[in-house]
Design an enzyme around this catalytic site. Structure first.
Site, PDB file in Angstrom:
ATOM      1  N   HIS A  73       0.818  -1.219   0.000  1.00 27.57           N
ATOM      2  CA  HIS A  73       0.000   0.000   0.000  1.00 27.57           C
ATOM      3  C   HIS A  73       0.850   1.267   0.000  1.00 27.57           C
ATOM      4  CE1 HIS A  73      -4.046  -1.833   0.772  1.00 27.57           C
ATOM      5  NE2 HIS A  73      -3.256  -2.851   1.058  1.00 27.57           N
ATOM      6  N   ASP A  96       3.522   9.609  -0.874  1.00 26.92           N
ATOM      7  CA  ASP A  96       2.360   8.830  -0.447  1.00 26.92           C
ATOM      8  C   ASP A  96       2.164   7.687  -1.435  1.00 26.92           C
ATOM      9  OD1 ASP A  96       0.089   8.202   1.055  1.00 26.92           O
ATOM     10  OD2 ASP A  96      -0.580  10.291   1.126  1.00 26.92           O
TER      11      ASP A  96
HETATM   12  P1  ADP Z   1      -3.061   6.756   4.826  1.00 29.75           P
HETATM   13  O1  ADP Z   1      -3.458   5.362   4.443  1.00 29.75           O
HETATM   14  O2  ADP Z   1      -1.587   7.042   4.746  1.00 29.75           O
HETATM   15  O3  ADP Z   1      -3.613   7.209   6.141  1.00 29.75           O
HETATM   16  P2  ADP Z   1      -4.904   7.632   2.712  1.00 29.75           P
HETATM   17  O4  ADP Z   1      -5.236   9.018   2.261  1.00 29.75           O
HETATM   18  O5  ADP Z   1      -4.583   6.692   1.612  1.00 29.75           O
HETATM   19  O6  ADP Z   1      -3.703   7.758   3.752  1.00 29.75           O
HETATM   20  O7  ADP Z   1      -6.140   7.005   3.517  1.00 29.75           O
HETATM   21  C1  ADP Z   1      -6.604   7.629   4.640  1.00 29.75           C
HETATM   22  C2  ADP Z   1      -8.056   7.232   4.927  1.00 29.75           C
HETATM   23  O8  ADP Z   1      -8.346   7.598   6.273  1.00 29.75           O
HETATM   24  C3  ADP Z   1      -9.050   7.977   4.049  1.00 29.75           C
HETATM   25  O9  ADP Z   1     -10.180   7.159   3.832  1.00 29.75           O
HETATM   26  C4  ADP Z   1      -9.433   9.187   4.912  1.00 29.75           C
HETATM   27  O10 ADP Z   1     -10.746   9.655   4.689  1.00 29.75           O
HETATM   28  C5  ADP Z   1      -9.293   8.650   6.311  1.00 29.75           C
HETATM   29  N1  ADP Z   1      -8.751   9.701   7.215  1.00 29.75           N
HETATM   30  C6  ADP Z   1      -7.515  10.240   7.199  1.00 29.75           C
HETATM   31  N2  ADP Z   1      -7.375  11.169   8.166  1.00 29.75           N
HETATM   32  C7  ADP Z   1      -8.547  11.210   8.803  1.00 29.75           C
HETATM   33  C8  ADP Z   1      -9.034  12.006   9.905  1.00 29.75           C
HETATM   34  N3  ADP Z   1      -8.259  12.905  10.517  1.00 29.75           N
HETATM   35  N4  ADP Z   1     -10.305  11.796  10.297  1.00 29.75           N
HETATM   36  C9  ADP Z   1     -11.074  10.879   9.666  1.00 29.75           C
HETATM   37  N5  ADP Z   1     -10.682  10.119   8.634  1.00 29.75           N
HETATM   38  C10 ADP Z   1      -9.427  10.286   8.202  1.00 29.75           C
END
Ligand code: ADP
Length: 475
Positions: free
Chosen positions: A163, A371
């Site tokens: 991922h 990312d």
């Molecule tokens: P990572 O897997 O590195 O955290 P991604 O952007 O690929 O980054 O996925 C993050 C997921 O978590 C997304 O579905 C996003 O909506 C959710 N998310 C990230 N930060 C928050 C937050 N502060 N509050 C709620 N949901 C979050």
């Protein structure tokens, strides 16, 4: 799903499990849950429980059911958690794979713990496997799992999806034990990566460092083993977000935010509080916007939600302090009685309320330094009003940038240029916004998370496997 899958059960292995039936489970849990439900599968991983004083390499196994899916979890001893999870996974592989060797800690105890837990997972999982199971392993915590399973005589089809990004060969080569890590990927039949550039890094690395022979179409042969490594970019569950957006709560939240911010222009950032997300750079670019384009004062408001994560790791605590300092400085320098430039919230925002936040924002700032994919970029696009959409400002270093060319692509290290792009986003005429959004939306919808899991599993079931000699384990 391919024809083989109709007989085989799907077995998912990941560090943590999501309950596929819970609405807040998130896109991956939903997609994986879908695929599991179709085959009546099993999901295996860490329970999240840490046993103080537990024996390293041992852990109690728990069995639960969620519909047709069997959830099997294992506890970890404190020693295993600290070395495998907090240590090697999150302080060595995570920073190094995100190109941050300066933050990596390669303590030798970490590596031993990582191997030990992968062996433990393999041992407990092998006892549950049926001959025609198809196994899909997820992410950097479990790179050597297939190799450990093979060493126990497992001849199943096994796929792996990374991922996070795979860095180029010189960075990979800086990781102690990198030869072993890369060789262990050859125990899989299929390795999925987020982007074509990750797949290129894989190809170069295995050819240069492991003397692998390219067989075409992502196939490589080395050490008497074959693996296929290809880009399989992950998507979001568009339907899940549409359902959330249609709820009463979401509409009410949207109305409340709109009322509260009145005529102001909202910018939104939603991230885990992680150094890969480039949050200090983002705050600095926003400050530059206010400094260079004064018409945004008393108007542009950045709502930044940053959820707490891995708080036991020092680098995360430093980052938290840096961000609090920056937000305080910017608000102190530019704030007015009735306007605060940055609303910074260090917490999780309920998933069901995310659509409202996305819909109220004229601009989304998705500016990670690195990312694997970044799903927030896709969620923001999916939630815009097609008649009057907002603009996505996206880092060229997010995996998503490979697919989302119609976003305003920025180099987040270049703060003046990022500020300029934000200004352009805020002033973009409706026609251009609609054109860019339509192209982005089509792409997000076509390549959603269901397509991702289906194509990965179809490819895995179509891979030509060769008779295995489990004694040839490279462990
Ligand atoms: P990572 O897997 O590195 O955290 P991604 O952007 O690929 O980054 O996925 C993050 C997921 O978590 C997304 O579905 C996003 O909506 C959710 N998310 C990230 N930060 C928050 C937050 N502060 N509050 C709620 N949901 C979050």
């Amino acid at each position: 799903m391919g024809s083989d899958m109709s007989t085989g059960r799907l077995v998912i292995v990941s560090n943590r499990l999501g309950d596929p039936r819970k609405p807040a489970a998130g896109g991956l849990a939903v997609a994986v849950g879908d695929a599991l439900a179709r085959s009546g599968g099993l999901w295996f991983g860490w329970s999240g429980k840490v046993v103080e004083g537990g024996a390293p390499g041992e852990g109690e196994v728990h069995h639960q059911r969620s519909g047709d899916v069997q959830l099997v979890t294992i506890d970890l001893s404190k020693a295993d958690h600290d070395t495998y999870y907090a240590g090697y996974s999150n302080q060595a592989l995570w920073p190094a794979f995100h190109y941050r060797l300066d933050l990596a800690d390669f303590a030798s105890g970490f590596f031993a713990g990582y191997q030990r837990v992968n062996r433990l997972f393999a041992r407990k999982l092998a006892a549950l496997l049926r001959p025609d199971d198809v196994i899909w392993v997820h992410d950097y915590h479990l790179i050597p799992l297939a190799d450990e399973l093979r060493a126990l005589g497992c001849r199943h089809r096994i796929g792996f999806f990374l991922h996070i990004p795979l860095p180029p060969p010189p960075i990979l080569a800086a990781i102690p034990g990198h030869e072993w890590l890369m060789r262990s990927l050859f125990a899989y039949d299929l390795v999925g990566l987020q982007t074509r550039s990750d797949a290129d890094h894989f190809a170069r690395f295995v050819q240069e460092e492991a003397g692998a022979r390219a067989l075409g179409e992502g196939g490589f042969e080395a050490m008497g083993r074959r693996v296929i490594a290809r880009a399989h970019p992950i998507g979001i569950d568009v339907g899940e977000f549409q359902r959330l957006a249609a709820s009463n709560e979401s509409r009410q939240t949207e109305a409340t935010i709109k009322k509260q911010y009145g005529h102001r222009r909202l910018l939104v950032g939603v991230d885990r509080l992680d150094y890969s997300k480039g949050l200090p750079h983002r705050f600095r670019a926003f400050r530059e916007l206010l400094a260079n384009y004064p018409e945004n004062r008393d108007s542009a408001t950045l709502i930044q939600i940053a959820s707490p994560t891995r708080e036991s790791v020092l680098a995360y605590e430093d980052l938290r302090h840096e961000l609090e300092g920056l937000a305080g400085e910017i608000n102190g320098d530019y704030g007015e009685l009735a306007w605060l430039p940055i609303r910074y919230m260090h917490r999780v925002w309920a998933r069901r309320r995310l659509p409202a936040l996305y819909r109220c924002a004229s601009v989304a700032l998705v500016t990670p330094l690195r990312d694997g994919m970044n799903l927030v970029a896709k969620e923001y696009v999916a939630m815009q009003d097609e008649a009057d959409p907002g603009v996505l400002v996206l880092s060229r270093f997010a995996g998503a940038a490979e697919q989302m060319r119609e976003a305003l692509l920025v180099n987040p290290y270049d703060i003046p240029a990022t500020a300029q792009a934000i200004q352009r986003a805020l002033r973009m005429p409706l026609g251009e916004r609609r054109e860019r959004h339509a192209a982005l939306l089509a792409q997000v919808k076509e390549h959603d998370v269901h397509e991702w899991s289906r194509t990965f599993l179809d490819t895995l079931s179509a891979v030509e496997t060769r008779p295995r000699d489990e004694a040839a384990s490279v462990a």
